[in-house]
Design a protein around this motif. Sequence first.
Motif, PDB file in Angstrom:
ATOM      1  N   THR A  49      40.970  44.228  26.988  1.00 28.07           N
ATOM      2  CA  THR A  49      41.808  45.317  27.519  1.00 28.07           C
ATOM      3  C   THR A  49      41.010  46.611  27.604  1.00 28.07           C
ATOM      4  OG1 THR A  49      43.763  44.291  26.532  1.00 28.07           O
ATOM      5  CG2 THR A  49      43.961  46.597  27.180  1.00 28.07           C
ATOM      6  N   ILE A  52      38.414  46.359  30.532  1.00 28.01           N
ATOM      7  CA  ILE A  52      39.011  46.499  31.865  1.00 28.01           C
ATOM      8  C   ILE A  52      39.391  47.953  32.120  1.00 28.01           C
ATOM      9  CG2 ILE A  52      40.986  45.859  33.319  1.00 28.01           C
ATOM     10  CD1 ILE A  52      40.890  43.087  31.977  1.00 28.01           C
ATOM     11  N   ARG A  53      39.870  48.643  31.068  1.00 23.81           N
ATOM     12  CA  ARG A  53      40.182  50.075  31.224  1.00 23.81           C
ATOM     13  C   ARG A  53      38.917  50.858  31.572  1.00 23.81           C
ATOM     14  NH1 ARG A  53      43.715  50.534  26.320  1.00 23.81           N
ATOM     15  NH2 ARG A  53      45.815  50.044  27.027  1.00 23.81           N
ATOM     16  N   ARG A  57      39.481  46.681  37.106  1.00 23.16           N
ATOM     17  CA  ARG A  57      39.798  45.253  37.305  1.00 23.16           C
ATOM     18  C   ARG A  57      38.654  44.493  37.979  1.00 23.16           C
ATOM     19  NH1 ARG A  57      40.090  40.754  38.411  1.00 23.16           N
ATOM     20  NH2 ARG A  57      41.833  39.432  39.018  1.00 23.16           N
ATOM     21  N   ASN A  58      37.880  45.171  38.840  1.00 26.50           N
ATOM     22  CA  ASN A  58      36.819  44.492  39.588  1.00 26.50           C
ATOM     23  C   ASN A  58      35.409  44.902  39.146  1.00 26.50           C
ATOM     24  OD1 ASN A  58      38.654  43.109  41.356  1.00 26.50           O
ATOM     25  ND2 ASN A  58      38.997  45.053  42.387  1.00 26.50           N
ATOM     26  N   ARG A 105      43.012  44.870  45.749  1.00 24.07           N
ATOM     27  CA  ARG A 105      44.351  45.370  46.065  1.00 24.07           C
ATOM     28  C   ARG A 105      44.320  46.369  47.220  1.00 24.07           C
ATOM     29  NH1 ARG A 105      45.268  47.876  41.610  1.00 24.07           N
ATOM     30  NH2 ARG A 105      45.445  49.999  42.350  1.00 24.07           N
ATOM     31  N   GLN A 139      37.827  49.503  43.331  1.00 25.81           N
ATOM     32  CA  GLN A 139      38.998  49.204  42.512  1.00 25.81           C
ATOM     33  C   GLN A 139      40.187  48.845  43.400  1.00 25.81           C
ATOM     34  OE1 GLN A 139      39.252  48.759  39.194  1.00 25.81           O
ATOM     35  NE2 GLN A 139      37.044  48.901  39.408  1.00 25.81           N
TER      36      GLN A 139
END
Length: 210
Positions: A49, A52-53, A57-58, A105, A139
């Motif tokens: 977690t 990723i922060r 995410r990528n 996204r 992102q």
Amino acid sequence: MSTVLQAKERKELRHSALKKIRDNGGIPAVIYGATVDSKPVFVSSIDLTKTIRAVGRNGVISLDVDGSKQDVVLTDFQEDFIKKEIIHVDFLAVNKSSKINVNVRLDLVGEAAGVKDGGVLQQPVHELSITSTPDNIPQQIEADISNLQVGETLTIADILYQGSFTINHEAEEVVASILPPRQEEEINSGEQQEEGHPDNEEGRETTPVG
């Protein structure tokens, strides 16, 4: 510089071993890729977690498996929808100079002029497939819909250049459109008439027989 995430190889692959990892705050994972043998590992849920922060995410993660580091990107994860917890992740081993295909996204930004006029926004595409080197994966990709009028559409070709990557979609593919308000009303009222009136009539006819 990549953020380092500690991982340990999974030597015991039975279901009971997976449960034990999760009970101890870990997440089972797999590293795969063209240049590496697929390897089962596990990482700390808290550390994942935080990572990723930090990188997004990528982002590229330096996965340290028992002292051996490998650049990876998080390609997929499974989630327990009831507990809202990640229960398994897939890491793709990458070479920072080699291009890979990933999904990113698509965010629509701005308030469409057509929506202010009563139109209804539709977004048929929520993710875009792109080709990029790991360091250049965005992102998210943004599409500005501020000037979109009722009856107009936004296509892949309208998305402005946002970095060193290629979007793997046809230029004419629609990513957003504004439906006229009347069309939406007609659809709704039409459905209500179809459901309400004939069903009641049919009900009156069939009830005495039943």
